[in-house]
Design a protein around this motif. Structure first.
Motif, PDB file in Angstrom:
ATOM      1  N   SER A  22      12.240 -11.856  -1.260  1.00 55.53           N
ATOM      2  CA  SER A  22      11.919 -13.280  -1.366  1.00 55.53           C
ATOM      3  C   SER A  22      13.105 -14.030  -1.983  1.00 55.53           C
ATOM      4  O   SER A  22      12.954 -14.778  -2.946  1.00 55.53           O
ATOM      5  CB  SER A  22      10.648 -13.477  -2.191  1.00 55.53           C
ATOM      6  N   ASP A  25      12.429 -17.826  -1.300  1.00 53.05           N
ATOM      7  CA  ASP A  25      11.161 -18.260  -1.904  1.00 53.05           C
ATOM      8  C   ASP A  25      11.219 -18.244  -3.432  1.00 53.05           C
ATOM      9  O   ASP A  25      10.660 -19.117  -4.084  1.00 53.05           O
ATOM     10  CB  ASP A  25      10.002 -17.384  -1.430  1.00 53.05           C
ATOM     11  N   ASP A  26      11.898 -17.248  -3.999  1.00 52.87           N
ATOM     12  CA  ASP A  26      12.001 -17.139  -5.454  1.00 52.87           C
ATOM     13  C   ASP A  26      13.252 -17.810  -6.008  1.00 52.87           C
ATOM     14  O   ASP A  26      13.579 -17.660  -7.183  1.00 52.87           O
ATOM     15  CB  ASP A  26      11.987 -15.665  -5.882  1.00 52.87           C
ATOM     16  N   PRO A  56      14.588 -20.523   5.917  1.00 56.49           N
ATOM     17  CA  PRO A  56      14.265 -19.610   4.809  1.00 56.49           C
ATOM     18  C   PRO A  56      13.879 -18.208   5.269  1.00 56.49           C
ATOM     19  O   PRO A  56      14.311 -17.219   4.674  1.00 56.49           O
ATOM     20  CB  PRO A  56      13.098 -20.299   4.097  1.00 56.49           C
ATOM     21  N   GLU A  57      13.118 -18.113   6.347  1.00 58.85           N
ATOM     22  CA  GLU A  57      12.676 -16.794   6.804  1.00 58.85           C
ATOM     23  C   GLU A  57      13.834 -15.917   7.276  1.00 58.85           C
ATOM     24  O   GLU A  57      13.724 -14.692   7.295  1.00 58.85           O
ATOM     25  CB  GLU A  57      11.600 -16.896   7.883  1.00 58.85           C
ATOM     26  N   ASN A  60      15.398 -14.527   3.551  1.00 62.69           N
ATOM     27  CA  ASN A  60      14.548 -14.083   2.450  1.00 62.69           C
ATOM     28  C   ASN A  60      14.808 -12.642   2.037  1.00 62.69           C
ATOM     29  O   ASN A  60      14.448 -12.247   0.937  1.00 62.69           O
ATOM     30  CB  ASN A  60      13.068 -14.269   2.795  1.00 62.69           C
TER      31      ASN A  60
END
Length: 76
Positions: A22, A25-26, A56-57, A60
């Motif tokens: 992540s 995401d993080d 983002p995907e 990640n």
């Protein structure tokens, strides 16, 4: 994949890219990290990651980045 790990670890030696899933995401990687990593990937793997790929995907995890590289290499 090892070459990708080297690029990632050179950019951010404080991150364990082998287990992280992540990174965006993080907020482990920021935009400056991504720009640096993309430049290195473009040169090392002879691909062209463009703005449409900066999702983002796709960033990640190291696996997601490698999948993007593979996809771009297969387009040629």
């Amino acid at each position: 994949m090892e070459q990708l790990f080297e690029i990632l670890e050179d950019a951010r030696p404080d991150v364990d890219f082998r287990t992280a899933d992540s990174l965006i995401d993080d907020e482990i990687l920021d935009s400056f990290d991504i720009i640096s990593i993309v430049g290195e990937i473009n040169d090392a793997f002879d691909v062209e990651i463009n703005a449409d790929d900066l999702l983002p995907e796709n960033f990640n995890s190291a696996e997601a980045i490698f999948e993007l590289i593979t996809k771009l290499q297969n387009q040629d």
